[in-house]
Write a protein that holds these residues in place. Structure first.
Motif, mmCIF file in Angstrom:
data_model
loop_
_atom_site.group_PDB
_atom_site.id
_atom_site.type_symbol
_atom_site.label_atom_id
_atom_site.label_comp_id
_atom_site.label_asym_id
_atom_site.label_seq_id
_atom_site.Cartn_x
_atom_site.Cartn_y
_atom_site.Cartn_z
ATOM 1 N N ASN A 35 29.874 52.270 -57.144
ATOM 2 C CA ASN A 35 28.462 52.243 -56.759
ATOM 3 C C ASN A 35 27.723 53.490 -57.209
ATOM 4 O OD1 ASN A 35 28.238 49.720 -55.117
ATOM 5 N ND2 ASN A 35 29.946 50.700 -54.065
ATOM 6 N N HIS A 39 22.140 53.124 -55.406
ATOM 7 C CA HIS A 39 22.524 51.947 -54.623
ATOM 8 C C HIS A 39 22.920 52.347 -53.202
ATOM 9 C CE1 HIS A 39 24.023 48.032 -53.563
ATOM 10 N NE2 HIS A 39 25.255 48.487 -53.409
ATOM 11 N N ARG A 88 27.185 44.577 -49.494
ATOM 12 C CA ARG A 88 26.619 45.210 -50.690
ATOM 13 C C ARG A 88 27.693 45.950 -51.495
ATOM 14 N NH1 ARG A 88 20.550 47.139 -49.019
ATOM 15 N NH2 ARG A 88 20.111 45.411 -47.588
ATOM 16 N N HIS A 89 28.952 45.641 -51.223
ATOM 17 C CA HIS A 89 30.112 46.166 -51.961
ATOM 18 C C HIS A 89 30.300 47.668 -51.807
ATOM 19 C CE1 HIS A 89 30.506 42.178 -53.626
ATOM 20 N NE2 HIS A 89 29.219 42.217 -53.944
ATOM 21 N N ILE A 90 29.947 48.177 -50.630
ATOM 22 C CA ILE A 90 30.196 49.574 -50.294
ATOM 23 C C ILE A 90 31.205 49.562 -49.151
ATOM 24 C CG2 ILE A 90 29.183 51.706 -49.400
ATOM 25 C CD1 ILE A 90 26.508 50.757 -50.622
#
Length: 97
Positions: A35, A39, A88-90
């Protein structure tokens, strides 16, 4: 023979319920190599309602220290935030302080 209630067990149950409601929980976000700073900053602003400055500071801490506690509160408050951050892929988790 009559069994008497155990007052120690009753008090312990009350303490456990009280602890669950105290803001002892922390939402921790972890660093990754995927990320971008933007972002992560935008996510913290959108999800955790950070100011831009606060989000930027947390993002630098995440980057240099590997993780950062971005929000404290009760578990029920933090769970939807954690879910949205992960969506959100965090990488994030809720931990006891």
């Amino acid at each position: 023979m009559t069994t008497l209630p155990n007052p120690e067990v009753e008090i312990l149950e009350e303490v456990v319920e009280d602890i669950a409601s105290i803001k002892l929980w922390e939402l921790v976000v972890y660093n990754d190599d995927i990320n971008t700073f933007d972002h992560v900053i935008n996510t913290l602003i959108d999800v955790c309602k950070h100011t831009p400055e606060q989000a930027e500071q947390c993002t630098f801490i995440i980057h240099y220290k590997g993780k950062c506690g971005v929000k404290s509160g009760d578990f029920e408050e933090l769970a939807p935030m954690r879910n949205e951050i992960c969506r959100r892929h965090i990488s994030a988790e809720i931990m006891l302080k």
